[in-house]
Design a protein around this motif. Structure first.
Motif, mmCIF file in Angstrom:
data_model
loop_
_atom_site.group_PDB
_atom_site.id
_atom_site.type_symbol
_atom_site.label_atom_id
_atom_site.label_comp_id
_atom_site.label_asym_id
_atom_site.label_seq_id
_atom_site.Cartn_x
_atom_site.Cartn_y
_atom_site.Cartn_z
ATOM 1 N N ASP A 133 42.523 35.277 39.723
ATOM 2 C CA ASP A 133 41.384 34.630 40.373
ATOM 3 C C ASP A 133 40.503 35.716 40.974
ATOM 4 O O ASP A 133 41.006 36.696 41.532
ATOM 5 N N GLY A 134 39.204 35.545 40.858
ATOM 6 C CA GLY A 134 38.281 36.579 41.290
ATOM 7 C C GLY A 134 37.294 36.123 42.337
ATOM 8 O O GLY A 134 37.019 34.925 42.497
ATOM 9 N N SER A 135 36.741 37.085 43.065
ATOM 10 C CA SER A 135 35.690 36.819 44.031
ATOM 11 C C SER A 135 34.374 36.598 43.289
ATOM 12 O O SER A 135 33.972 37.430 42.463
ATOM 13 N N SER A 174 40.726 34.274 50.981
ATOM 14 C CA SER A 174 39.646 34.439 50.011
ATOM 15 C C SER A 174 38.471 35.195 50.625
ATOM 16 O O SER A 174 37.807 35.991 49.943
ATOM 17 N N GLN A 178 36.932 38.767 49.455
ATOM 18 C CA GLN A 178 35.499 39.025 49.304
ATOM 19 C C GLN A 178 35.091 40.282 50.066
ATOM 20 O O GLN A 178 34.299 41.099 49.575
ATOM 21 N N ASN A 181 36.264 43.304 48.234
ATOM 22 C CA ASN A 181 35.471 43.392 47.004
ATOM 23 C C ASN A 181 34.101 44.015 47.312
ATOM 24 O O ASN A 181 33.624 44.921 46.616
ATOM 25 N N SER A 214 38.181 28.330 53.807
ATOM 26 C CA SER A 214 37.728 28.645 52.448
ATOM 27 C C SER A 214 37.248 27.414 51.688
ATOM 28 O O SER A 214 36.273 27.478 50.936
ATOM 29 N N THR A 231 32.837 32.940 47.599
ATOM 30 C CA THR A 231 34.045 32.153 47.385
ATOM 31 C C THR A 231 34.863 32.744 46.243
ATOM 32 O O THR A 231 34.764 33.930 45.947
ATOM 33 N N TYR A 232 35.674 31.907 45.588
ATOM 34 C CA TYR A 232 36.519 32.406 44.506
ATOM 35 C C TYR A 232 36.409 31.491 43.289
ATOM 36 O O TYR A 232 35.868 30.379 43.362
ATOM 37 N N GLU A 233 36.899 31.980 42.156
ATOM 38 C CA GLU A 233 36.563 31.363 40.880
ATOM 39 C C GLU A 233 37.191 29.995 40.642
ATOM 40 O O GLU A 233 36.528 29.105 40.093
#
Length: 345
Positions: A133-135, A174, A178, A181, A214, A231-233
């Motif tokens: 899961d990504g930012s 999350s 971020q 990131n 989140s 947020t996240y994916e």
């Protein structure tokens, strides 16, 4: 939320599994002296559980007993049961927490690990990545107008002041992802002035508005309260899949993807069955289910993705120094609080 794959889908996947569906996969078909059951501790969502577990049971004939709770709570339970383990497998949770509890897990690298993307394989010997899961940035397409949002830098646009949804990195995992990131993307590491100066400017554009958690972040954009969310994916792709007026933006400076992992509990009474489970979640059909039926990102190079998911090859990726971040999380959060407090005065 879909609770089960359709009978047709299950049948199709099962036929594929039983037929082998590509000789490149290993299903760990060694004779098992195990009990015919598997106890799985999992913090995973209901959608993951109700999609992946029935497929595993149908393919193997193994009956799964599920214990669901938060990752931290389950890890504490595994620790307390160390002398007489009840769980066979921990299914889900972040890499860092597994590294902090390495003594709780058996060494096992699935033969199917070789088919995962570079940088997302089992290098620890015991923690098997299976989804990532990504930012991301989630943008409301009804509210964006002609404002360009393609990057972290674009979030400093004065037109977005007070219109950016974000949670607190001190309390949201999350939001912390971020933060690291952004530091990596804008400064090259986690201590540079350039990265922290960017964070300070972004905090100014938040205009003192911090979401309660989140889930409130992505929901507020989907509901039209904010223009863009940090947020996240996974939940973002869920909104896209359901037809909400949103789009996912992967920052042009680069996005960090962090893996959810699974591991075999040390001292398991059902070792063969546990190995079969680890093999299964990396098997192509299971990975396809993550990408097509769910909104999770599979890690196999040949896994299929639905239209709601962007191919990883089209996303600029950044590598996180997981060991550094884990060791310095407290100081990073402390620095953020200091920046936020100073800017907000």
């Amino acid at each position: 939320m879909k609770k089960w794959l359709s009978l047709i889908a299950v049948a199709a996947l099962s036929v594929g599994l039983l037929a082998g569906c590509g000789s490149s996969d290993s299903k760990n078909e060694s004779a098992s002296k195990d009990s015919g059951k598997l106890v799985v501790y999992t913090p995973n969502s209901e959608s993951i559980i109700n999609t992946i577990i029935p497929l595993f049971e149908k393919e193997t004939g193994i009956t799964v007993e599920l214990i669901s709770a938060g990752t931290g709570e389950l890890m504490k339970r595994v620790q307390s049961e160390k002398s007489n383990p009840y769980a066979d497998v921990m299914f889900g949770g972040g890499y860092s927490l597994y590294m902090e509890n390495a003594d709780l897990f058996e060494n096992y690298v699935s033969p199917n690990d070789q088919y995962l993307l570079e940088g997302h394989r089992n290098t620890s010997g015991f923690a098997t990545p299976y989804i990532s899961d990504g930012s991301v940035l989630l943008v409301n397409t009804n509210l964006i107008g002609d404002i360009k949002i393609e990057s972290y830098a674009d979030l400093l646009n004065p037109a977005l002041k007070g219109k950016i949804a974000s949670a607190d990195p001190a309390s949201s995992s999350s939001a912390f992802a971020q933060l690291t990131n952004m530091l990596k993307a804008m400064g090259g590491d986690y201590t540079s002035d350039a990265g922290w100066n960017y964070v300070g400017e972004l905090v100014k554009n938040l205009d003192g508005k911090i979401a309660s958690g989140s889930s409130a972040v992505h929901k507020s954009v989907a509901d039209g309260e904010y223009v863009v969310a940090l947020t996240y994916e996974d939940p973002s792709a869920s909104y896209v899949k359901s037809g909400a007026p949103v789009k996912i933006v992967y920052p042009t400076e680069g996005a960090v993807f962090l893996d959810a992992v699974s591991g075999i509990v040390k001292g398991t009474k059902n070792l063969d069955n546990a190995k079969k489970f680890i093999d299964f979640i990396l098997f192509k059909e299971a990975q396809d289910a993550f990408g097509l039926e769910l909104t999770n990102r599979p890690l196999r190079t040949d896994a299929q993705l639905g239209s709601h998911m962007k191919p990883m090859t089209e996303i600029k990726l950044l590598d996180e120094d997981k060991d550094y971040v884990r060791a310095n999380k407290a100081s990073i959060v402390e620095k953020y609080i200091d920046v936020f407090t100073t800017v907000s005065k």
